[in-house]
Every structure is written in C-alpha cells, then in structure tokens.
Scaffold this motif. Structure first.
Motif, PDB file in Angstrom:
ATOM      1  N   UNK A 217       0.804  -1.119   0.088  1.00  0.00           N
ATOM      2  CA  UNK A 217       0.121   0.119  -0.148  1.00  0.00           C
ATOM      3  C   UNK A 217       0.815   1.141   0.151  1.00  0.00           C
ATOM      4  N   UNK A 218       2.204   1.342   0.297  1.00  0.00           N
ATOM      5  CA  UNK A 218       2.961   2.372   0.199  1.00  0.00           C
ATOM      6  C   UNK A 218       4.307   2.233  -0.504  1.00  0.00           C
ATOM      7  N   UNK A 219       4.745   3.298  -0.920  1.00  0.00           N
ATOM      8  CA  UNK A 219       6.078   3.121  -1.870  1.00  0.00           C
ATOM      9  C   UNK A 219       7.340   3.056  -0.778  1.00  0.00           C
ATOM     10  N   UNK A 220       7.224   3.391   0.407  1.00  0.00           N
ATOM     11  CA  UNK A 220       8.153   2.917   1.595  1.00  0.00           C
ATOM     12  C   UNK A 220       8.269   1.507   1.762  1.00  0.00           C
ATOM     13  N   UNK A 221       7.102   0.913   1.886  1.00  0.00           N
ATOM     14  CA  UNK A 221       7.349  -0.778   2.188  1.00  0.00           C
ATOM     15  C   UNK A 221       7.473  -1.170   0.724  1.00  0.00           C
ATOM     16  N   UNK A 222       7.164  -0.606  -0.489  1.00  0.00           N
ATOM     17  CA  UNK A 222       7.774  -1.350  -1.765  1.00  0.00           C
ATOM     18  C   UNK A 222       9.165  -1.330  -1.618  1.00  0.00           C
ATOM     19  N   UNK A 223       9.664  -0.110  -1.412  1.00  0.00           N
ATOM     20  CA  UNK A 223      11.126  -0.137  -1.394  1.00  0.00           C
ATOM     21  C   UNK A 223      11.905  -1.164  -0.423  1.00  0.00           C
ATOM     22  N   UNK A 224      11.342  -1.378   0.750  1.00  0.00           N
ATOM     23  CA  UNK A 224      11.702  -2.238   1.772  1.00  0.00           C
ATOM     24  C   UNK A 224      11.660  -3.764   1.176  1.00  0.00           C
ATOM     25  N   UNK A 225      10.501  -4.073   0.724  1.00  0.00           N
ATOM     26  CA  UNK A 225      10.260  -5.352   0.029  1.00  0.00           C
ATOM     27  C   UNK A 225      11.336  -5.823  -1.032  1.00  0.00           C
ATOM     28  N   UNK A 226      11.510  -4.752  -1.917  1.00  0.00           N
ATOM     29  CA  UNK A 226      12.791  -5.240  -2.891  1.00  0.00           C
ATOM     30  C   UNK A 226      14.009  -5.156  -2.395  1.00  0.00           C
ATOM     31  N   UNK A 227      14.418  -4.453  -1.203  1.00  0.00           N
ATOM     32  CA  UNK A 227      15.466  -4.288  -0.873  1.00  0.00           C
ATOM     33  C   UNK A 227      15.928  -5.571   0.487  1.00  0.00           C
ATOM     34  N   UNK A 228      15.003  -5.842   1.401  1.00  0.00           N
ATOM     35  CA  UNK A 228      15.083  -6.748   2.301  1.00  0.00           C
ATOM     36  C   UNK A 228      14.405  -7.996   1.911  1.00  0.00           C
ATOM     37  N   UNK A 229      13.491  -8.135   1.235  1.00  0.00           N
ATOM     38  CA  UNK A 229      12.798  -9.355   0.915  1.00  0.00           C
ATOM     39  C   UNK A 229      13.080 -10.076  -0.353  1.00  0.00           C
TER      40      UNK A 229
END
Length: 344
Positions: A185-197
C-alpha cells in the motif's frame, strides 16, 4: 505456591467496531486465575501474535470461520491468539514442569491457565519468537501443498509486506521461482520489500490500475498467485495468468479490513472464461485446517535456509500488554511489516 499470581490482566472487546478499528474498542481488565485442574498449567506469557483477522472476529456479525483459529467476539470477551509462555506451575499429570517454554493459544493476557495437552514444548536455546508465531509455515504450506512452484515461474504475492506475504515471496524464491512480484500500500514498504525481501518488482496501490502495473512488471504473465487480498488484484491476476497458472487463495483483506466495516463477504469480478481457456486452477486453502503437519517440515526447512543465510523473519514488535490494542490498530491500518508481536 503462595507467591503465584492470583489474577491475570487480559485484553477484552469493549465494543464492536463500526468502521475503522481503534484501540479504544478494547479494554484491559483483571480477572481471577482459577485453580489448576487435571492436566493444566499456569503460564506467564512472553510473546503473543497480533492477527488482523481479529478485526473480522470483532465485528458485530462475526461467526466462526474456517482457518481463523479463534472464535467470534462479543463485548466483554477476552481476545486470544498464538503465544509463547513459560510454565510457572503445573499439575503432576500435565507432563510439564516449571521453567518449560511452550507454544499455546492464549495470548492477549499476561498469565493463562492452559491444558498442557494443547501446549507444544519449545527449546529455550536460541528461541526466536517470529519463527513459531509467524506465518512462514502458512506461506510454505500454501506453496508446497496448496499449489506448487516450478523452476523459473513468475510468482505474484498480494499483500507482500504482511505476515504471510513477507515470507511467501522469500519462500517462492527458495523453491525456484524466477521472478517474484508483490503488492503493497505504500512506496516506502515497496522499497523495503525489494531491498529486504528480494522482490523483483512491487505494485503499489496508488490509484493506478493494478492490471496495468502487473502487466508492466510481468509482460509475459504470471504462473502462480498467492492471494491474501482479493478484489482488483485477483481480477488482474486472472487477466495476466499464463496457461496452466495456479492460484492459491488464503484470505480476502478487502473484506476483513473494509473501511465501512469488516465482513466475510468479498465480491470480486473476474473473467471466468479465462479459467478453462488458460487451464487456471484456483484453490481456496487454509494451512491450519488442511495441512497442520506442514509446520514441522517448515521448521526444518527454515533452519536450513537460515543457516545458509538466504531467508529472514520480518517482524514488528510492540512492548507491553497495554500497547497490544495499538498494535492491532496499526496492523489493520496497514502500517506495519511482517508478523506483529507483543513482548511482555
């Protein structure tokens, strides 16, 4: 025995939420602890899980639902969820003793009297709460029992930053997926998903059509869809499915977290003609109902993957029973990542 606690603090439902859930819908009360009966133990909780499904079970029209391991709530009822606790007293026939650490189902309170036969003893050394309280095993069972991943598959995971999705993307990669796409739901979580997951691409619910974003991320289509959301994302997945695509449906957050009020009804419009044309299989699945035995296999695989350094356990932790209603409010608002735990 005189030093044992005589009361337990627990979180109860104060009123059925109307619209968005707020921490004010819950209250913290003290209740007397009953004496131990046959096969019972007294537990001091150390951690318990916060599940967004609590929002649905707290609704006025809630009924028992397959796959949700706690009952519908009425005002005054105590909440419950998976927890890890320490045995501080036990009856001789319980098979447990003071100091044992166990997994059980009476979270949302600091002390609990539980049936020892419903408790699972855990090793205290290197205990990681998120391994036992998280939904990695749900994602693993869905991807190995509910459906399967072939090497090179393109896998789409809705709600990819949540308790199940944050594990499903990683597990799909370990099982051979060539491309893993998530939504959030948010760009911040999207970046975290690509970086960390390790997600290759993430669709953000920002007003742009989901089907357009999915087509951009997977121009060749998708092979596997792990769905916790329903609605527009399921519609888009059917439209972009390759021949022989496999869908496993684990929930419908568009209904559970509906802004107008939580419900178990989640209408979705799909082009059903695509199902026979493409040979799409679509299966509703509940790991705890269909394959509870997958948990032990998951723990073995998790240990192997963690030893290799190829997987981790995303977790958001709140401290103190007083903060549990806030944790649930934040989780239902979609602001948190991974499994949500309360540490006591």
């Amino acid at each position: 025995m005189d030093s044992l606690p005589r009361v337990s603090r627990q979180v109860t439902l104060a009123a059925h939420p109307e619209g968005q859930l707020q921490s004010a819908h819950f209250t913290l009360v003290e209740t007397p602890l009953p004496p131990l009966g046959p096969h019972q133990v007294l537990l001091r909780n150390r951690w318990f899980r916060i599940s967004v499904s609590t929002r649905l079970m707290a609704s006025r029209e809630a009924k028992e639902i397959k796959g949700i391991p706690f009952p519908a709530l009425k005002p005054g009822d105590a909440l419950a969820d998976a927890a890890i606790g320490e045995v501080i007293a036990a009856t001789p026939d319980s098979g447990l003793q003071a100091g044992d650490t166990v997994l059980h189902s009476l979270g949302w309170r600091d002390y609990a009297v539980a049936d020892a036969r419903q408790c699972t003893v855990l090793q205290r050394e290197r205990l990681e709460p998120a391994a036992y309280l998280g939904h990695g095993w749900t994602a693993y069972a869905a991807l190995t029992r509910g459906t399967h991943v072939n090497r090179g598959d393109t896998v789409f995971v809705s709600s990819g930053a949540g308790a199940i999705g944050s594990m499903a993307g990683q597990i799909a990669r370990r099982l051979g997926a060539g491309q893993v796409i998530g939504s959030t739901g948010s760009p911040g979580k999207a970046e975290w998903m690509k970086r960390s997951l390790g997600y290759d691409a993430v669709i953000v619910r920002d007003g742009r059509p989901i089907v357009t974003q999915l087509a951009e991320a997977a121009p060749g289509g998708i092979d596997v869809f792990v769905d916790m959301v329903g609605g527009e994302q399921l519609t888009a997945a059917v439209a972009l499915a390759r021949e022989g695509a496999r869908f496993v449906i684990l929930g419908a957050l568009i209904a559970e977290l509906n802004a107008e009020g939580s419900t178990s009804i989640a209408p979705t419009e799909i082009d059903s003609f695509q199902l026979p044309i493409k040979g799409i299989t679509l299966r509703g699945y509940s790991a705890c109902e269909d394959d509870p035995g997958a948990f032990d296999e998951w723990m073995q695989r998790l240990n192997e993957w963690r030893h290799e350094g190829t997987i981790h356990l995303p977790c958001t932790t709140f401290s103190g029973l007083d903060n549990a209603p806030k944790a649930l409010q934040e989780a239902c608002a979609g602001r948190l990542k991974g499994v949500v735990l309360v540490e006591l």
